[in-house]
Design a protein around this motif. Structure first.
Motif, short mmCIF file in Angstrom:
data_model
loop_
_atom_site.label_atom_id
_atom_site.label_comp_id
_atom_site.label_asym_id
_atom_site.label_seq_id
_atom_site.Cartn_x
_atom_site.Cartn_y
_atom_site.Cartn_z
N ASN A 25 0.40 -0.79 -0.47
CA ASN A 25 0.12 -0.26 0.02
C ASN A 25 0.94 1.15 -0.09
OD1 ASN A 25 -2.30 1.87 0.68
ND2 ASN A 25 -2.30 1.40 2.22
N ASP A 26 1.99 1.63 -0.09
CA ASP A 26 2.81 2.27 -0.07
C ASP A 26 2.99 2.71 -1.61
OD1 ASP A 26 4.87 4.03 0.73
OD2 ASP A 26 6.38 2.43 1.16
N SER A 27 2.36 4.40 -1.48
CA SER A 27 2.95 4.68 -2.54
C SER A 27 3.64 5.45 -3.04
CB SER A 27 1.87 5.76 -2.98
OG SER A 27 1.70 7.17 -2.15
N LEU A 28 5.54 6.07 -2.42
CA LEU A 28 6.28 6.70 -2.01
C LEU A 28 7.73 5.28 -2.10
CD1 LEU A 28 5.98 9.11 -0.07
CD2 LEU A 28 6.43 9.38 -2.16
N GLY A 29 7.78 3.92 -1.89
CA GLY A 29 8.74 3.78 -1.14
C GLY A 29 9.29 2.88 -3.00
N GLY A 30 8.50 2.04 -3.77
CA GLY A 30 8.47 2.38 -4.91
C GLY A 30 9.82 0.85 -5.01
N HIS A 31 8.83 -0.37 -4.44
CA HIS A 31 10.34 -1.58 -3.92
C HIS A 31 9.14 -2.54 -4.86
CE1 HIS A 31 12.15 0.47 -0.57
NE2 HIS A 31 11.47 0.52 0.07
N SER A 146 22.99 12.88 9.74
CA SER A 146 24.28 13.73 9.51
C SER A 146 25.65 12.50 8.03
CB SER A 146 25.31 12.89 10.35
OG SER A 146 24.37 11.42 10.90
N HIS A 147 24.40 11.75 7.78
CA HIS A 147 25.69 11.02 6.24
C HIS A 147 24.01 11.37 5.08
CE1 HIS A 147 27.43 9.83 9.52
NE2 HIS A 147 28.64 9.22 9.58
N ILE A 148 24.85 10.45 3.90
CA ILE A 148 24.11 10.38 2.88
C ILE A 148 23.91 9.02 2.21
CG2 ILE A 148 24.07 11.07 0.07
CD1 ILE A 148 24.87 13.99 0.93
N GLY A 149 22.86 9.08 2.03
CA GLY A 149 23.09 6.90 2.06
C GLY A 149 23.16 7.16 0.48
N PHE A 150 23.51 5.78 -0.57
CA PHE A 150 23.37 5.24 -1.67
C PHE A 150 23.03 4.00 -1.93
CE2 PHE A 150 26.35 8.77 -0.98
CZ PHE A 150 26.71 9.23 -2.05
N LYS A 151 22.34 3.65 -2.61
CA LYS A 151 21.75 2.52 -3.36
C LYS A 151 22.14 2.57 -4.66
CE LYS A 151 18.80 2.22 -0.01
NZ LYS A 151 17.17 1.58 0.61
N PHE A 152 22.46 0.81 -4.84
CA PHE A 152 22.85 0.87 -6.79
C PHE A 152 21.96 -0.92 -6.28
CE2 PHE A 152 24.85 -1.44 -9.57
CZ PHE A 152 26.01 -0.97 -10.14
N LYS A 153 21.37 -0.69 -6.95
CA LYS A 153 20.13 -1.79 -7.19
C LYS A 153 20.59 -2.81 -8.04
CE LYS A 153 16.30 0.81 -5.72
NZ LYS A 153 15.32 0.11 -4.97
N LEU A 154 20.59 -3.81 -7.89
CA LEU A 154 20.75 -5.20 -8.77
C LEU A 154 20.20 -5.89 -9.75
CD1 LEU A 154 23.18 -6.39 -6.29
CD2 LEU A 154 24.24 -4.95 -8.56
N LYS A 155 18.35 -6.02 -8.44
CA LYS A 155 17.34 -6.15 -9.14
C LYS A 155 15.94 -5.27 -9.30
CE LYS A 155 18.35 -10.65 -7.03
NZ LYS A 155 17.18 -12.15 -6.17
#
Length: 155
Positions: A25-31, A146-155
């Motif tokens: 039901n989460d419209s923002l998550g995009g999972h 305090s930090h900036i996060g990064f993701k590298f999608k593999l799937k």
């Protein structure tokens, strides 16, 4: 004003459909989560992996006998901070119709209390950049961006 208390407990396999329904039901998550019954075996397999892990715990928030929120914790130890252990909080989600009723705060306060009980050095989490309301919420509870996060999608 809603005054019924929120109970936090370890999730059981029977909670998986309610948790998945919140994610779907989460419209923002995009999972790409779905309540399609054909996907349930994937979610149940993931639950078993989490449940068997000594360092991960999946929780639910219950109010009025219903699952109204969920989050997962991971305890990790790094060499930084002289070998300090931290709690990472993931997949924090409150059912849409229960937001603003103290569910999220109960979940995060549970995490902070549990981390203190375990003598951990910090609690950290990431939040989708689009979730500005959540960012204000976490700030109100004392978290710092305090930090900036990064993701590298593999799937």
């Amino acid at each position: 004003m809603e005054t019924e208390s929120v109970t936090i407990r370890k999730a059981g396999q029977g909670d998986v459909p309610a948790i998945v329904a919140m994610f779907a039901n989460d419209s923002l998550g995009g999972h790409g989560d779905t309540t399609d019954p054909s996907a349930l075996p994937d979610y149940r397999a993931a639950f078993r992996l989490i449940d068997q892990s000594p360092n991960e715990t999946l929780y639910v928030a219950v109010k009025g006998g219903e699952v109204v929120g969920t989050f997962q914790t991971l305890i990790t130890t790094t060499l930084t901070g002289r070998g300090g252990s931290s709690m990472i909080v993931e997949a924090v989600h409150t059912r849409a119709d229960c937001r603003g009723q103290g569910v999220g705060e109960a979940m995060i306060r549970f995490c902070l209390d549990e981390a203190r009980r375990q003598g951990l050095r910090q609690v950290q989490l990431t939040s989708n950049a689009k979730r500005t309301d959540a960012h204000r919420f976490y700030g109100r509870l004392g978290f710092e961006a305090s930090h900036i996060g990064f993701k590298f999608k593999l799937k």
